[in-house]
Design a protein around this motif. Structure first.
Motif, PDB file in Angstrom:
ATOM      1  N   TYR A 203       0.834  -1.210   0.000  1.00  0.00           N
ATOM      2  CA  TYR A 203       0.000   0.000   0.000  1.00  0.00           C
ATOM      3  C   TYR A 203       0.865   1.256   0.000  1.00  0.00           C
ATOM      4  O   TYR A 203       0.543   2.255  -0.655  1.00  0.00           O
ATOM      5  N   GLU A 204       1.987   1.222   0.711  1.00  0.00           N
ATOM      6  CA  GLU A 204       2.867   2.388   0.792  1.00  0.00           C
ATOM      7  C   GLU A 204       3.575   2.670  -0.526  1.00  0.00           C
ATOM      8  O   GLU A 204       4.113   3.765  -0.709  1.00  0.00           O
ATOM      9  N   LEU A 205       3.613   1.709  -1.437  1.00  0.00           N
ATOM     10  CA  LEU A 205       4.247   1.917  -2.745  1.00  0.00           C
ATOM     11  C   LEU A 205       3.306   2.553  -3.763  1.00  0.00           C
ATOM     12  O   LEU A 205       3.731   2.862  -4.883  1.00  0.00           O
ATOM     13  N   LEU A 206       2.045   2.744  -3.384  1.00  0.00           N
ATOM     14  CA  LEU A 206       1.082   3.276  -4.350  1.00  0.00           C
ATOM     15  C   LEU A 206       1.459   4.669  -4.841  1.00  0.00           C
ATOM     16  O   LEU A 206       1.242   5.005  -6.011  1.00  0.00           O
ATOM     17  N   GLY A 207       2.026   5.486  -3.963  1.00  0.00           N
ATOM     18  CA  GLY A 207       2.427   6.822  -4.383  1.00  0.00           C
ATOM     19  C   GLY A 207       3.467   6.785  -5.494  1.00  0.00           C
ATOM     20  O   GLY A 207       3.351   7.512  -6.499  1.00  0.00           O
ATOM     21  N   ALA A 208       4.472   5.926  -5.331  1.00  0.00           N
ATOM     22  CA  ALA A 208       5.500   5.798  -6.367  1.00  0.00           C
ATOM     23  C   ALA A 208       4.920   5.212  -7.646  1.00  0.00           C
ATOM     24  O   ALA A 208       5.296   5.615  -8.756  1.00  0.00           O
ATOM     25  N   LEU A 209       3.997   4.271  -7.513  1.00  0.00           N
ATOM     26  CA  LEU A 209       3.378   3.675  -8.695  1.00  0.00           C
ATOM     27  C   LEU A 209       2.565   4.716  -9.469  1.00  0.00           C
ATOM     28  O   LEU A 209       2.586   4.729 -10.708  1.00  0.00           O
ATOM     29  N   ARG A 210       1.865   5.575  -8.753  1.00  0.00           N
ATOM     30  CA  ARG A 210       1.103   6.633  -9.432  1.00  0.00           C
ATOM     31  C   ARG A 210       2.047   7.640 -10.085  1.00  0.00           C
ATOM     32  O   ARG A 210       1.788   8.116 -11.200  1.00  0.00           O
ATOM     33  N   GLN A 211       3.118   7.983  -9.400  1.00  0.00           N
ATOM     34  CA  GLN A 211       4.054   8.973  -9.933  1.00  0.00           C
ATOM     35  C   GLN A 211       4.715   8.483 -11.216  1.00  0.00           C
ATOM     36  O   GLN A 211       4.942   9.260 -12.143  1.00  0.00           O
ATOM     37  N   GLN A 212       5.021   7.186 -11.277  1.00  0.00           N
ATOM     38  CA  GLN A 212       5.686   6.632 -12.448  1.00  0.00           C
ATOM     39  C   GLN A 212       4.711   6.088 -13.489  1.00  0.00           C
ATOM     40  O   GLN A 212       5.146   5.543 -14.504  1.00  0.00           O
ATOM     41  N   HIS A 213       3.400   6.219 -13.221  1.00  0.00           N
ATOM     42  CA  HIS A 213       2.383   5.734 -14.153  1.00  0.00           C
ATOM     43  C   HIS A 213       2.631   4.256 -14.480  1.00  0.00           C
ATOM     44  O   HIS A 213       2.553   3.835 -15.643  1.00  0.00           O
ATOM     45  N   ALA A 214       2.915   3.477 -13.427  1.00  0.00           N
ATOM     46  CA  ALA A 214       3.243   2.064 -13.615  1.00  0.00           C
ATOM     47  C   ALA A 214       2.019   1.253 -14.036  1.00  0.00           C
ATOM     48  O   ALA A 214       2.164   0.233 -14.720  1.00  0.00           O
ATOM     49  N   LEU A 215       0.823   1.698 -13.621  1.00  0.00           N
ATOM     50  CA  LEU A 215      -0.415   0.990 -13.941  1.00  0.00           C
ATOM     51  C   LEU A 215      -1.494   2.019 -14.258  1.00  0.00           C
ATOM     52  O   LEU A 215      -1.391   3.183 -13.845  1.00  0.00           O
TER      53      LEU A 215
END
Length: 419
Positions: A200-212
């Motif tokens: 859950y804490e990685l969601l910010g990085a995932l959103r920032q990098q447009h990973a999904l």
């Protein structure tokens, strides 16, 4: 890199030309003496430089002639390998996995196409069910392309339900920093290994990098938030994780249900009750209403009053009628439970309502009708049509055993009340 090398060569050549021109104009051409094998060779510096350049030119021509066949062969091999890559990718897409693996193995011989070819070859081996060949393909990377190798290894490990191995592959120092795909796989591996809070804490990085895609990330946010609440082992940790969630997420039915279930399991009945009530007041959800009546939360009278208040706004809610039936049964108010169960069945509540109805009739001594209700609960659970109930006076209070269909008799012993 070739352009830079050419520029440097031209700069050196220009500097050498300027130096020779300076000597010629100044009239001092220097003197070079070479003594070898008892012989002395003399020349001025300009002649020595010219002879040296001529020797280097001759050596370069000789080397070019000798290496020409090998360079031609290497270019032909590389060209052949590059042509195999698109053919292998098309074969993989079309499902010709064995052919694709062979073509991609040939494409992997070219350093420029090695990473893409090996990854696709691993996918082809996995697609045809040969996990050993897929692992051998990963080992062929060696120390080259660490990030690509880590991502492929993590995908293979997750496909084989080995999230810990996926984390080991992705945490390799050489693969850091992880690209967006690697970060997404790491979050997935964390969630699968029981570390949903870290995912859950990685969601910010995932959103920032447009990973999904955003919709996918929103779904994962709710899923991982609910999983992190279920993983909380004590009340303080559960409370801190719950308070850290955004208000919009705390009103999400699956997240609220996860918190309420874990709070009830830890004995925090009042907190679980409040969370469910707040969520249902904010946004009505049938599944959440069913949990409100089914969870062992105590405070039965309070929950009955709350459900009756909601019933004024949602009079045809099967979940709410079923919740009232269960709560009435919990209070041993069997006629009331019977009435709510009937109403819930009329609204399509299904198995749960038939079970409560069977419990109510069994508690009132009407075993024959209770058996019919339990049988209908089994039929509703299997998606089969239910049968009409017999009249109240048939078999009531006599202990007469009414016949059931064969499936119901095989699946369940209906003597005790069903909870």
């Amino acid at each position: 890199m070739t352009v830079l090398r050419n520029v440097l060569f031209l700069l050196v050549l220009a500097a050498l030309g300027a130096f020779v021109a300076h000597m010629l104009l100044s009239g001092d051409t220097g003197h070079v003496l070479v003594r070898y094998g008892g012989m002395d060779y003399t020349a001025n510096l300009v002649e020595a430089i010219g002879i040296s350049l001529l020797v280097l030119l001759v050596l370069w021509v000789v080397w070019a002639l000798l290496s020409f066949p090998f360079r031609t062969w290497n270019r032909r091999r590389d060209r052949h390998a590059r042509l195999r890559l698109p053919e292998g990718m098309v074969a993989l897409h079309e499902g010709h996995y064995s052919r694709a693996e062979k073509l991609l193995a040939e494409a992997g011989e070219d350093p420029d196409t090695e990473a893409a070819a090996r990854i696709a070859a691993v996918q082809a081996a996995w697609a045809r069910g040969d996990s050993a060949a897929a692992r051998r393909g990963l080992e062929g990377f060696g120390e080259r392309h660490p990030a690509a190798r880590a991502i492929a290894a993590a995908e293979l490990a997750l496909a084989e339900e080995r999230p810990t191995d996926a984390l080991v592959a992705l945490d390799t120092p050489a693969a850091q920093p992880l690209p967006p795909r690697g970060l997404a796989l790491r979050a997935e591996a964390l969630a699968a290994s029981g570390q949903a809070m870290q995912a859950y804490e990685l969601l910010g990085a995932l959103r920032q990098q447009h990973a999904l895609p955003k919709e996918r990330l929103d779904d994962l946010e709710a899923r991982w938030a609910a999983a992190s609440l279920r993983e909380a082992e004590d009340g303080n940790l559960l409370a801190s994780r719950w308070e850290a969630l955004p208000k919009s997420l705390r009103a999400d039915p699956p997240v609220t249900a996860a918190y309420a279930e874990q709070a009830a399991a830890l004995g925090w009945e009042e907190a679980a009750t409040r969370s469910l009530e707040h969520a249902l007041d904010t946004r009505w959800d049938e599944k959440l209403a069913i949990r409100y009546g089914a969870l062992p939360l105590g405070r039965t009278e309070h929950r009955v009053a709350t459900c009756e208040r909601w019933l004024g706004k949602h009079p045809r809610s099967p979940a709410l009628l079923l919740a009232l039936a269960r709560l009435s049964a919990e209070q041993s108010q069997w006629p009331r439970a019977e009435d709510y169960a009937h109403r819930a069945i009329d609204q399509g509540a299904g198995t749960g309502a038939w079970e409560v109805l069977g419990d109510a009739w069994f508690a009132q001594g009407d075993e024959a009708r209770a058996r019919y209700a339990y049988a209908n609960a089994l039929r509703a659970g299997r998606g089969q049509p239910v049968t009409a109930l017999p009249p109240r006076d048939i078999g009531a209070g006599t202990g007469t055993v009414m016949p059931l269909d064969g499936d119901a008799m095989r699946d369940r012993d209906l003597d005790p009340p069903l909870r």
